[in-house]
Design a protein around this motif. Structure first.
Motif, short mmCIF file in Angstrom:
data_model
loop_
_atom_site.label_atom_id
_atom_site.label_comp_id
_atom_site.label_asym_id
_atom_site.label_seq_id
_atom_site.Cartn_x
_atom_site.Cartn_y
_atom_site.Cartn_z
N GLU A 319 -32.58 4.04 -23.63
CA GLU A 319 -31.95 2.89 -22.97
C GLU A 319 -31.47 3.26 -21.58
O GLU A 319 -31.66 2.54 -20.61
CB GLU A 319 -30.75 2.40 -23.80
CG GLU A 319 -31.10 1.37 -24.84
CD GLU A 319 -32.07 0.32 -24.32
OE1 GLU A 319 -31.73 -0.37 -23.33
OE2 GLU A 319 -33.20 0.21 -24.86
N LEU A 320 -30.83 4.42 -21.49
CA LEU A 320 -30.30 4.85 -20.20
C LEU A 320 -31.43 5.09 -19.19
O LEU A 320 -31.33 4.73 -18.02
CB LEU A 320 -29.43 6.11 -20.38
CG LEU A 320 -28.77 6.59 -19.09
CD1 LEU A 320 -27.32 6.94 -19.32
CD2 LEU A 320 -29.50 7.79 -18.50
N VAL A 321 -32.51 5.68 -19.68
CA VAL A 321 -33.66 5.93 -18.80
C VAL A 321 -34.17 4.61 -18.20
O VAL A 321 -34.46 4.51 -17.01
CB VAL A 321 -34.78 6.67 -19.58
CG1 VAL A 321 -36.11 6.62 -18.84
CG2 VAL A 321 -34.36 8.11 -19.84
N LYS A 322 -34.20 3.57 -19.06
CA LYS A 322 -34.66 2.26 -18.57
C LYS A 322 -33.66 1.68 -17.58
O LYS A 322 -34.04 1.10 -16.57
CB LYS A 322 -34.82 1.29 -19.75
CG LYS A 322 -36.00 1.62 -20.64
CD LYS A 322 -36.12 0.55 -21.72
CE LYS A 322 -36.87 1.09 -22.92
NZ LYS A 322 -36.57 0.36 -24.15
N GLN A 323 -32.38 1.85 -17.90
CA GLN A 323 -31.36 1.25 -17.05
C GLN A 323 -31.34 1.87 -15.65
O GLN A 323 -31.19 1.17 -14.66
CB GLN A 323 -30.00 1.43 -17.71
CG GLN A 323 -29.15 0.20 -17.61
CD GLN A 323 -27.97 0.28 -18.54
OE1 GLN A 323 -28.08 0.81 -19.66
NE2 GLN A 323 -26.83 -0.20 -18.08
N VAL A 324 -31.48 3.19 -15.59
CA VAL A 324 -31.42 3.86 -14.28
C VAL A 324 -32.72 3.60 -13.51
O VAL A 324 -32.71 3.33 -12.32
CB VAL A 324 -31.20 5.38 -14.43
CG1 VAL A 324 -31.24 6.07 -13.07
CG2 VAL A 324 -29.87 5.65 -15.13
N GLY A 325 -33.85 3.66 -14.22
CA GLY A 325 -35.14 3.52 -13.55
C GLY A 325 -35.49 4.75 -12.74
O GLY A 325 -35.76 4.66 -11.55
N TYR A 326 -35.50 5.91 -13.39
CA TYR A 326 -35.80 7.16 -12.68
C TYR A 326 -37.22 7.16 -12.13
O TYR A 326 -38.14 6.65 -12.76
CB TYR A 326 -35.68 8.37 -13.63
CG TYR A 326 -34.29 8.63 -14.14
CD1 TYR A 326 -33.32 9.14 -13.30
CD2 TYR A 326 -33.96 8.38 -15.47
CE1 TYR A 326 -32.04 9.39 -13.77
CE2 TYR A 326 -32.69 8.64 -15.95
CZ TYR A 326 -31.74 9.15 -15.10
OH TYR A 326 -30.48 9.40 -15.56
N MET A 327 -37.38 7.80 -10.99
CA MET A 327 -38.72 8.00 -10.44
C MET A 327 -39.40 9.18 -11.12
O MET A 327 -40.62 9.26 -11.19
CB MET A 327 -38.65 8.26 -8.94
CG MET A 327 -38.59 7.01 -8.12
SD MET A 327 -40.08 6.03 -8.28
CE MET A 327 -39.72 4.72 -7.14
N GLN A 328 -38.59 10.15 -11.54
CA GLN A 328 -39.15 11.38 -12.11
C GLN A 328 -38.19 11.91 -13.16
O GLN A 328 -36.97 11.86 -12.96
CB GLN A 328 -39.21 12.46 -11.03
CG GLN A 328 -40.56 12.71 -10.46
CD GLN A 328 -40.50 13.82 -9.43
OE1 GLN A 328 -39.49 14.02 -8.76
NE2 GLN A 328 -41.58 14.54 -9.26
#
Ligand code: 5AD
Ligand code: SF4
Length: 438
Positions: A319-328
């Motif tokens: 969920e957190l990965v989706k929320q932040v929207g990391y490039m890498q």
């Protein structure tokens, strides 16, 4: 001739550059082939077990070279050499290893070599922690346009999974004047990208005579005139301040990209990791940066399968990965390190389950990043040309946000800035064409 190979993080790569510098100072030539070497040094990493196993495997493969050339000296240094268990194993089972010395032994390397040659006996040093900051070491940098610049050494955070505080000792900052002088000399030598290094750059300045924090240091360095960009790693979220983000927003020399390792999206896991922030605090920082720095991008380190991580806790990470929207993302399956607190924690999840979680994390990250990367098509960006691309006749350039674009061009552009129009992407790799050579 000496062959030096560094494993692991950029700090180690920079140590490897110093090792080469010290060796050249005492008359060694540097080769990139073990067959030509009279001295082979492995500058090792201890962060995960897999890296250690690779080193043992690679050392084992040198035995036949030693049989062919009895004058060959083989040495192990770096983080693995800071562990007593490793030194004992090398002493008992690897008789053809001549030298073992730890992360603070680089400046003493000439003396260590002389001692080994004079006494004709193996030099195997048990781990010692000197906690020193040694300035003015000779260095032979790998690149003429990208440089590593350590601003601090060691770590005091004791994240429960991590071996670094045990092998690299207590946190100590270099004097700002010493950092500034090295920085200025890099800019004067034409370096285009300078990456400041520390296990936790955000706590820079602890223990210095003059009060100075990391944001102050960035402001000081970036007063240096020149056409260069500055990156830094690694930032610990617990010490990353709004002041730091304001500084990044205000200064054109600073890349608008922040590597901010979150490790997990679950507050229970973060607490068990001894990270000292919650996912909400982390997201607040991310939101603040998104608001203050137009176009800012983020990357992160994530550990999958920390002892006791449940399915729900893992899903919080997704969920957190989706929320932040990391490039890498740099993703790791938890690796048990003897002597750390987490090594004592119950760890009922099987490796197969952890590997399956890793797959899901990677897939989620691709779903998050690929459309964002594809949507960059049409922009014109300034990149530092790092080398040849995979496709013949192309170059790789690195964007401010750390992504890489492949575009047609000649090798003479390597090491310079180029303006590139982005035309598309394949997975995480952008494609483009040069507009002008800036
Ligand atoms: N197992 C897995 N990953 C680890 N890291 C550090 N220690 C471990 C470990 N024991 C990861 C963290 C850190 C990165 C450099 O390596 O994510 O940020
Ligand atoms: Fe390891 Fe944590 Fe220190 Fe990073 S901050 S080096 S993860 S103990």
């Amino acid at each position: 001739m000496a062959y030096v190979h560094s494993y692991g993080c950029q700090q180690n790569v920079n140590d490897g550059e110093k090792i080469r510098g010290v060796l050249m100072d005492v008359g060694y030539g540097i080769c990139d082939n073990v067959e030509q070497a009279d001295l082979i040094l492995f500058n090792t990493c201890a962060v995960r077990e897999h890296a250690e196993q690779r080193v043992f495997g690679n050392v084992g493969a040198l035995k036949r070279l030693k049989e062919k050339n009895p004058r060959l000296m083989i040495g192990i240094c770096g983080c693995m050499a800071q562990q007593k268990s490793v030194v004992d194993k090398l002493r008992a089972s690897y008789p053809y290893v001549d030298l073992v010395f730890g992360v603070d032994g680089i400046d003493r390397l000439p003396a260590i070599l002389a001692e080994r040659i004079r006494r004709g006996k193996r030099y195997l040093q048990d781990p010692v922690q000197r906690d020193a900051v040694v300035e003015e070491m000779p260095i032979r940098r790998d690149s003429g346009f990208r440089a590593w610049l350590p601003i601090m050494y060691g770590c005091d955070n004791f994240c429960t999974y991590c071996i670094v505080p045990y092998v690299r000792g207590r946190e100590r900052s270099r004097e700002p004047q010493a950092v500034l002088e090295e920085f200025q000399s890099l800019v004067a030598a034409g370096y285009k990208e300078i990456t400041l290094l520390g296990q936790n750059v955000n706590s820079y300045g602890k223990g210095l005579a003059e009060p100075m924090d990391f944001a102050d240091l960035l402001n000081l360095l970036c007063q240096t005139p020149g056409d260069y960009k500055v990156r830094f790693m690694t930032s610990h979220p617990k010490d990353a301040s709004h002041k730091l983000i304001d500084t990044i927003a205000a200064n054109d020399h600073l890349c608008k990209h922040i590597h901010l390792p979150v490790q997990s999206g679950s507050d229970r896991v973060l607490s068990a990791m001894n990270r000292h922030y919650t996912s909400a605090q982390y997201l607040e920082l991310i939101d603040y940066a998104k608001e203050k720095i137009p176009g800012v991008t983020f990357s992160s380190d994530i550990i999958v399968g920390f002892p006791g991580e449940t399915e729900e806790e893992f899903e919080q990470t997704l969920e957190l990965v989706k929320q932040v929207g990391y490039m890498q993302l740099f993703t790791f399956i938890y690796s048990r390190r003897g002597g750390t607190k987490a090594a004592e924690m119950p760890d009922p999840t099987t490796h197969a389950e952890k590997a399956a979680r890793m797959e899901r994390l990677l897939r989620t990250q691709d779903e998050v990043a690929f459309p964002r990367i594809a949507a960059m098509a049409g922009q014109t960006v300034r990149v530092l040309v790092e080398g040849c691309g995979r496709t013949p006749g192309t170059l790789n350039g690195r964007l401010d946000n750390n992504l890489v674009v492949e575009f047609p061009g000649g090798e003479e552009l390597i090491g310079s800035w180029a303006d590139v129009e982005l035309t598309g992407s394949r997975a995480a790799l952008l494609t483009g064409r040069a507009v002008t050579n800036a």
